[in-house]
Scaffold this motif. Structure first.
Motif, mmCIF file in Angstrom:
data_model
loop_
_atom_site.group_PDB
_atom_site.id
_atom_site.type_symbol
_atom_site.label_atom_id
_atom_site.label_comp_id
_atom_site.label_asym_id
_atom_site.label_seq_id
_atom_site.Cartn_x
_atom_site.Cartn_y
_atom_site.Cartn_z
ATOM 1 N N GLY A 117 -12.944 -7.245 -16.630
ATOM 2 C CA GLY A 117 -14.150 -7.513 -17.406
ATOM 3 C C GLY A 117 -13.834 -8.301 -18.666
ATOM 4 O O GLY A 117 -14.463 -9.311 -18.964
ATOM 5 N N ASP A 118 -12.810 -7.843 -19.392
ATOM 6 C CA ASP A 118 -12.382 -8.526 -20.618
ATOM 7 C C ASP A 118 -12.022 -9.967 -20.359
ATOM 8 O O ASP A 118 -12.433 -10.883 -21.055
ATOM 9 N N SER A 119 -11.206 -10.105 -19.328
ATOM 10 C CA SER A 119 -10.662 -11.417 -19.020
ATOM 11 C C SER A 119 -11.788 -12.365 -18.599
ATOM 12 O O SER A 119 -11.856 -13.510 -19.053
ATOM 13 N N LEU A 120 -12.695 -11.867 -17.758
ATOM 14 C CA LEU A 120 -13.819 -12.694 -17.328
ATOM 15 C C LEU A 120 -14.725 -13.053 -18.498
ATOM 16 O O LEU A 120 -15.178 -14.198 -18.618
ATOM 17 N N LEU A 121 -14.957 -12.063 -19.367
ATOM 18 C CA LEU A 121 -15.829 -12.318 -20.523
ATOM 19 C C LEU A 121 -15.267 -13.411 -21.412
ATOM 20 O O LEU A 121 -15.996 -14.275 -21.882
ATOM 21 N N SER A 122 -13.947 -13.369 -21.635
ATOM 22 C CA SER A 122 -13.394 -14.368 -22.539
ATOM 23 C C SER A 122 -13.415 -15.751 -21.873
ATOM 24 O O SER A 122 -13.654 -16.762 -22.525
#
Ligand SMILES: Nc1nc2c(ncn2[C@@H]2O[C@H](COP(=O)(O)OP(=O)(O)O)[C@@H](O)[C@H]2O)c(=O)[nH]1
Lengths: 322, 143
Positions: A281-286
Motif C-alpha cells: 500500500g505504501d509503495s503504491l501510494l508513493s
C-alpha cells in the motif's frame, strides 16, 4: 558520527550487536526505523537469524499501568535468566512530529543495570510507516539474540491495534471497573487478546472485572484457546503477591500452544501477509503520488476536473499507467 | 521497483532524539517537563528520564535509545560538579553525544562549563526556539 561506532559499516555494527554491544543494538534500531539503503542491508543481515524470540505485545488504555507492568515483567523475566528487550511505543504529535517518550521513567527503576534492553519508539506520523518500522525493529532484536521481545503500545487507534497484532502473543491490560472492559471490547481489543490481564488488582472491583471478562469469553469461540485472566499489581514489588509470575506462566502457556500444530507458523504467515499488504500500500501510494505530478498524470486529473471523464474512467486510466 | 526503503516509507528526515534528565537528588520536575514539551513542540523526540538520575543511567539510556543529544537539568549550585561528572562519564564511555545544560547558571560559570565541554547552556528564560536551536547546533557541531 557519534560514540565509538564511527565509520563502521552496517555489517560491522550488526556483528557488534550480536556480541551484545548495547550501543550497536541501539544504532541498529535507528537504522531499522529510518529505512533506506542501510535499512535494506540490515534487513538482509537480520533475516536469516530470526524466529527464535517470543514476541509479546502488551496493549490497553492509557493509564492502565502498561509501562509499570511491562517494567515489572521485564525485570522478573531478566532476573530468571531470560534475555529481554522492550520496545515502548508512544504517539508522535501529529502537528509537530515531536514526541515525549516517557516509558523509561516507570521501567528504569526496576531494570537499570539488570540487562534488560529498553527502547522507546515514536509513531512518527500515521499510516503504514509504523507498521513497517516496528516489525523491522522486532526482527533486529530477535536477530541479535533477545529471547523475549515485549512490545508495549497504547491500544487506541487501528495502527496500535495492528502493532499489537505483530506479536506472537498479545496481552490486553484492563483495570478494575466495567468501563475499561467495555471500552476494550468496543475497540476490538478483545478479539485480539491471547492473554488478559486485570492490572491494579489492589483496587476494588478486580474480581468483578475478571468475571465480566469470563462472561465475554463464554460468548466467544474458545475451543482452541481459552485465556486465563491474570490479576496483577504492577506497583507491587513482591513476586508472591504481584501476580507477575502467573502472567509469565500464562505467556509461556500461550507460546507452547502456538508451537503445537503449526500455529506459530500460521500466525507468522498472517503477519507476513499483513506487513506485505501495508508495504505494498505504501509503495503504491508513493508511486501514485509521483505519477499524479507527472504530465500524463496531470492530464488525467484535468480531464476528470473538467468533466471530460468520470472518476471511474480516470481511475482506470491512472491504474493502467502505473 | 523504485521503493528501496525497509522502513518508514515517508523518507522524511529523522527527528533528533534527546535524552532529558535531572541529575542529583532534588525534588521537582516542573521545569524539566516544560522543556520536554518545548522540545516536542519543536519537532524533537524526547526520551524523558525524569528526576534523580545517575550519570550511568543517562549513559545507558543514550546508548539504548541512540540519542543525538543529552539535556541535563540540575540542582542550583551543583552545575560545575555535576557537569564535570557527566562529561567525565561520557568521555570514559566514549560517548560523543553533546551535553546541554539547563538551569540557573551564574554568569561567571558559563565559561567554565564551556571549557568542560558542555555544548550549550540554557537559562530559565529560554524559549522553545532557543531550546530546539541549541540542540540542532550542538548535534551539527558534534557530527
Ligand atoms: N494502584 C495501582 N496503581 C498502578 C498499578 N500499576 C500501575 N499503577 C499506576 O497507574 C499509573 C499509570 O501507570 P502507567 O504504567 O504509566 O500506565 P500506562 O499509561 O498504561 O503505561 C501510574 O501512576 C502507576 O503508578 C497497580 O497495579 N496498582
Amino acid at each position: 558520527m557519534k560514540n565509538g561506532l564511527r565509520g563502521l559499516s552496517v555489517a560491522e555494527v550488526f556483528e557488534r550487536a550480536q556480541g551484545g554491544d548495547r550501543r550497536a543494538i541501539g544504532r541498529l534500531l535507528s537504522i531499522a526505523e529510518r529505512g533506506g539503503p542501510d535499512g535494506l542491508a540490515l534487513g538482509e543481515l537480520a533475516h536469516p537469524q530470526i524466529g527464535k524470540a517470543h514476541v509479546v505485545g502488551i496493549t490497553g488504555a492509557p493509564g492502565a499501568g502498561k509501562s509499570t507492568l511491562t517494567g515489572r515483567l521485564a525485570a522478573t523475566l531478566t532476573a530468571s535468566g531470560r534475555n529481554v528487550a522492550v520496545l515502548a511505543i508512544d504517539p508522535s504529535s501529529p502537528v509537530t512530529g515531536g514526541a515525549i517518550l516517557g516509558d523509561r521513567i516507570r521501567m528504569d527503576v526496576l531494570n537499570y543495570g539488570t540487562g534488560t534492553f529498553i527502547r522507546s519508539m515514536a509513531t512518527r506520523g500515521q499510516g503504514g510507516g509504523l507498521a513497517v518500522a516496528v516489525p523491522a525493529a522486532i526482527r533486529v532484536l530477535d536477530a541479535v539474540g533477545f529471547d523475549i521481545v515485549i512490545v508495549e503500545t497504547v491500544g487506541v487507534g487501528q495502527i496500535e491495534v495492528d502493532i499489537a497484532g505483530t506479536a506472537d502473543t498479545t496481552a490486553i491490560v484492563v483495570t478494575p471497573g466495567w468501563g475499561d472492559a467495555v471500552q476494550a471490547n468496543k475497540a476490538g481489543l478483545l478479539e485480539l487478546a491471547d492473554v488478559f490481564v486485570v492490572n491494579k488488582a489492589d483496587r476494588p472491583g478486580a474480581t468483578d472485572s475478571r468475571r465480566d471478562l469470563e462472561l465475554m469469553l463464554d460468548l466467544s469461540d474458545t475451543s482452541q484457546w481459552r485465556p486465563e485472566i491474570t490479576l496483577t499489581i504492577g506497583t507491587d514489588d513482591d513476586v508472591a503477591t504481584n501476580g507477575v509470575d502467573n502472567l509469565i506462566a500464562e505467556l509461556a502457556r500461550h507460546r507452547t500452544f502456538l508451537e503445537g500444530e503449526g500455529r506459530l507458523a500460521e500466525r507468522r504467515r498472517r503477519r507476513a501477509q499483513h506487513e506485505l499488504r501495508v508495504r505494498a500500500g505504501d509503495s503504491l501510494l508513493s508511486r501514485l503520488a509521483k505519477h499524479l505530478q507527472s504530465e500524463s498524470g496531470a492530464a488525467i486529473v484535468d480531464a476528470m476536473a473538467t468533466g471530460q471523464t468520470t472518476p471511474s474512467a480516470a481511475l482506470a486510466a491512472l491504474l493502467d499507467e502505473l | 521497483m523504485s521503493d528501496a526503503s525497509d522502513a518508514g516509507a515517508t523518507g522524511d528526515e529523522k527527528p533528533f532524539r534527546v535524552v532529558l534528565a535531572k541529575l542529583g537528588l532534588d525534588g521537582h520536575d516542573r521545569g524539566l517537563k516544560v522543556v520536554a514539551r518545548m522540545l516536542r513542540d519543536g519537532g524533537l523526540e524526547v526520551i524523558y528520564l525524569g528526576l534523580r538520575q545517575t550519570t550511568e543511567q543517562v549513559i545507558a539510556a543514550v546508548e539504548q535509545e541512540d540519542a543525538d543529544a543529552i539535556g541535563i537539568s540540575m540542582l542550583n549550585g551543583g552545575h560545575l560538579a555535576l557537569s564535570k561528572k557527566m562529561i567525565d562519564a561520557l568521555n570514559d564511555a566514549d560517548v560523543g553525544v553533546p551535553l546541554i545544560v539547563g538551569g540557573i547558571v551564574p554568569e561567571g560559570d558559563v565559561e567554565k562549563l564551556q571549557e568542560l565541554g558542555v555544548a550549550a547552556i540554557l537559562g530559565p528564560g529560554s524559549s522553545s526556539e532557543d531550546c530546539v536551536q541549541a540542540v540542532r547546533e550542538a548535534v551539527a557541531a558534534s557530527a
